[in-house]
Design a protein around this motif. Structure first.
Motif, PDB file in Angstrom:
ATOM      1  N   THR A 183       4.778  10.312   7.840  1.00  0.00           N
ATOM      2  CA  THR A 183       4.139  10.716   6.703  1.00  0.00           C
ATOM      3  C   THR A 183       3.852   9.610   5.910  1.00  0.00           C
ATOM      4  O   THR A 183       4.275   8.488   5.758  1.00  0.00           O
ATOM      5  N   ASN A 184       2.747   9.729   4.825  1.00  0.00           N
ATOM      6  CA  ASN A 184       2.148   8.813   3.962  1.00  0.00           C
ATOM      7  C   ASN A 184       2.307   9.580   2.690  1.00  0.00           C
ATOM      8  O   ASN A 184       2.360  10.525   2.212  1.00  0.00           O
ATOM      9  N   GLY A 185       2.596   8.524   1.621  1.00  0.00           N
ATOM     10  CA  GLY A 185       2.806   9.126   0.368  1.00  0.00           C
ATOM     11  C   GLY A 185       1.846   9.779  -0.488  1.00  0.00           C
ATOM     12  O   GLY A 185       1.974  10.396  -1.087  1.00  0.00           O
TER      13      GLY A 185
ATOM     14  N   ASN B 283      -0.332   2.698   8.740  1.00  0.00           N
ATOM     15  CA  ASN B 283      -1.510   3.471   8.157  1.00  0.00           C
ATOM     16  C   ASN B 283      -2.497   2.582   7.742  1.00  0.00           C
ATOM     17  O   ASN B 283      -2.711   1.586   7.806  1.00  0.00           O
ATOM     18  N   ALA B 284      -3.725   3.522   6.999  1.00  0.00           N
ATOM     19  CA  ALA B 284      -4.879   2.868   6.667  1.00  0.00           C
ATOM     20  C   ALA B 284      -4.724   1.816   5.665  1.00  0.00           C
ATOM     21  O   ALA B 284      -5.721   0.979   5.597  1.00  0.00           O
ATOM     22  N   ASP B 285      -3.515   1.753   4.698  1.00  0.00           N
ATOM     23  CA  ASP B 285      -3.477   0.713   4.129  1.00  0.00           C
ATOM     24  C   ASP B 285      -2.794  -0.560   4.411  1.00  0.00           C
ATOM     25  O   ASP B 285      -2.648  -1.480   3.830  1.00  0.00           O
ATOM     26  N   GLY B 286      -2.509  -0.486   5.655  1.00  0.00           N
ATOM     27  CA  GLY B 286      -1.855  -1.682   6.302  1.00  0.00           C
ATOM     28  C   GLY B 286      -0.417  -1.746   6.444  1.00  0.00           C
ATOM     29  O   GLY B 286       0.092  -2.492   6.703  1.00  0.00           O
TER      30      GLY B 286
ATOM     31  N   GLY C 239       0.957  -1.349   0.031  1.00  0.00           N
ATOM     32  CA  GLY C 239       0.018  -0.165   0.083  1.00  0.00           C
ATOM     33  C   GLY C 239       0.815   1.402   0.065  1.00  0.00           C
ATOM     34  O   GLY C 239       2.196   1.332  -0.388  1.00  0.00           O
ATOM     35  N   THR C 240       0.300   2.383   0.367  1.00  0.00           N
ATOM     36  CA  THR C 240       1.090   3.643   0.463  1.00  0.00           C
ATOM     37  C   THR C 240       2.075   3.511   1.445  1.00  0.00           C
ATOM     38  O   THR C 240       1.856   3.175   2.776  1.00  0.00           O
ATOM     39  N   LYS C 241       3.391   3.979   1.135  1.00  0.00           N
ATOM     40  CA  LYS C 241       4.684   3.617   2.019  1.00  0.00           C
ATOM     41  C   LYS C 241       4.537   4.765   3.266  1.00  0.00           C
ATOM     42  O   LYS C 241       3.978   5.949   3.107  1.00  0.00           O
ATOM     43  N   ILE C 242       4.806   4.145   4.412  1.00  0.00           N
ATOM     44  CA  ILE C 242       4.730   4.956   5.369  1.00  0.00           C
ATOM     45  C   ILE C 242       6.246   5.548   5.805  1.00  0.00           C
ATOM     46  O   ILE C 242       7.139   4.595   5.616  1.00  0.00           O
ATOM     47  N   SER C 243       6.668   6.632   6.261  1.00  0.00           N
ATOM     48  CA  SER C 243       7.941   7.086   6.625  1.00  0.00           C
ATOM     49  C   SER C 243       8.230   8.223   7.563  1.00  0.00           C
ATOM     50  O   SER C 243       7.087   8.861   7.758  1.00  0.00           O
ATOM     51  N   GLY C 244       9.263   8.365   7.994  1.00  0.00           N
ATOM     52  CA  GLY C 244       9.614   9.728   8.612  1.00  0.00           C
ATOM     53  C   GLY C 244       9.051   9.641  10.435  1.00  0.00           C
ATOM     54  O   GLY C 244       9.454  10.364  10.895  1.00  0.00           O
ATOM     55  N   CYS C 245       8.449   8.472  10.815  1.00  0.00           N
ATOM     56  CA  CYS C 245       8.343   8.304  12.207  1.00  0.00           C
ATOM     57  C   CYS C 245       9.403   8.605  12.951  1.00  0.00           C
ATOM     58  O   CYS C 245      10.500   7.504  12.913  1.00  0.00           O
ATOM     59  N   GLU C 246       9.386   9.022  14.028  1.00  0.00           N
ATOM     60  CA  GLU C 246      10.682   9.237  14.826  1.00  0.00           C
ATOM     61  C   GLU C 246       9.776   9.185  16.283  1.00  0.00           C
ATOM     62  O   GLU C 246       8.738   9.741  16.554  1.00  0.00           O
ATOM     63  N   CYS C 247      10.493   8.737  17.494  1.00  0.00           N
ATOM     64  CA  CYS C 247      10.103   8.473  18.779  1.00  0.00           C
ATOM     65  C   CYS C 247      11.188   9.331  19.665  1.00  0.00           C
ATOM     66  O   CYS C 247      12.144   9.174  19.400  1.00  0.00           O
TER      67      CYS C 247
END
Length: 259
Positions: free
Chosen positions: A103-105, A145-148, A67-75
């Motif tokens: 972020t999502n694409g 994300n919503a695309d799994g 699905g739509t790639k998720i990126s950029g997550c930081e903790c």
């Protein structure tokens, strides 16, 4: 059996839907791994079930839908949490983390969060409660994300100490202007609670490794670093009684100086 006039098909998909077409089409709304089974009857008494998740050797085992790639997550730490917590100051000790930057694409902003063991949360804000000394607790969180599609973020490490019942106690004694640095290596990555600093002007330390430096932090603050085989490094923050020191690398000769 191809070409038989009496050939029939019954497809079964993971979501429970079925089809009797010879060549069915299936739409997937979520990313994931999928398989299917088809029951074939060619007008005989016996039926042949084919598992499409177990193809011939060398072929892909299942259908993977991206699905739509998720990126950029930081903790990062939140709510003024620092790397070292003292049970004597706050019992129980509470640590907080927050996830940001995802972020999502496709520009969507819907996410779900699954934290690892020890963190109580189903949102971007995670919290852990400690009632006893804990060394190097490093949580992680999986963001989906919503695309799994998902990615994993590792959070900063927290050490939980107890200055009322310290595991290591350090007493620094003023040895005068002509002190000779000690050579005994100290234990890295464990908290030392300062019992006394005497009349120190400075607290100094050596890094005894020939190939790598060392550092010391006070109460989880910015560490003071020294290079390989360095001597007379001055601790930038002079500790007081009850402060917690954490050493990284090979630290030797931590001592109080009168100059």
């Amino acid at each position: 059996m191809s070409g038989s006039k009496d050939e029939t098909y019954k497809w079964t998909f993971p979501d429970g839907s079925t089809s009797t077409d010879a060549k069915p089409s299936k739409t997937y709304a979520q990313a994931g791994e999928y398989s299917a089974k088809v029951l074939v009857n060619a007008g005989m008494e016996s039926e042949n079930e084919i598992d499409c998740s177990a193809p011939p050797t060398g072929a892909a085992a299942i259908l993977k839908v991206n699905g739509t790639k998720i990126s950029g997550c930081e903790c990062a730490f939140s709510n003024n949490t620092v790397a070292t917590l003292d049970l004597a100051d706050d019992n129980p000790a509470i640590a907080n983390w927050a996830v940001s930057g995802c972020t999502n694409g496709d520009g969507s902003t819907e996410f779900t969060y699954k934290w690892g063991d020890g963190v109580d949360s189903e949102t971007a804000e995670g919290v852990a409660v400690f009632t006893e000394r804990t060394k190097k607790f490093t949580p992680s969180v999986t963001i989906t994300n919503a695309d799994g599609m998902s990615m994993k973020a590792t959070c900063p490490t927290v050490d939980v100490t107890d200055s009322d019942n310290p595991e290591y106690v350090m007493e620094l004694t003023n040895t005068g202007n002509n002190s000779t640095p000690g050579s005994q290596a100290l234990v890295p990555d464990v908290p030392y609670v300062v019992e006394d600093v005497g009349s120190c002007s400075n607290v100094r330390f050596n890094c005894t490794s020939q190939s790598s430096g060392c550092s010391i932090s006070v109460n989880g603050g910015t560490p003071t670093s020294g290079g390989p085989n360095s001597w007379n490094n001055i601790l930038s923050t002079k500790p007081s009684k009850g402060d917690v020191l954490v050493l990284t690398g090979e630290v030797g000769g931590l001592w109080c100086s009168g100059w």
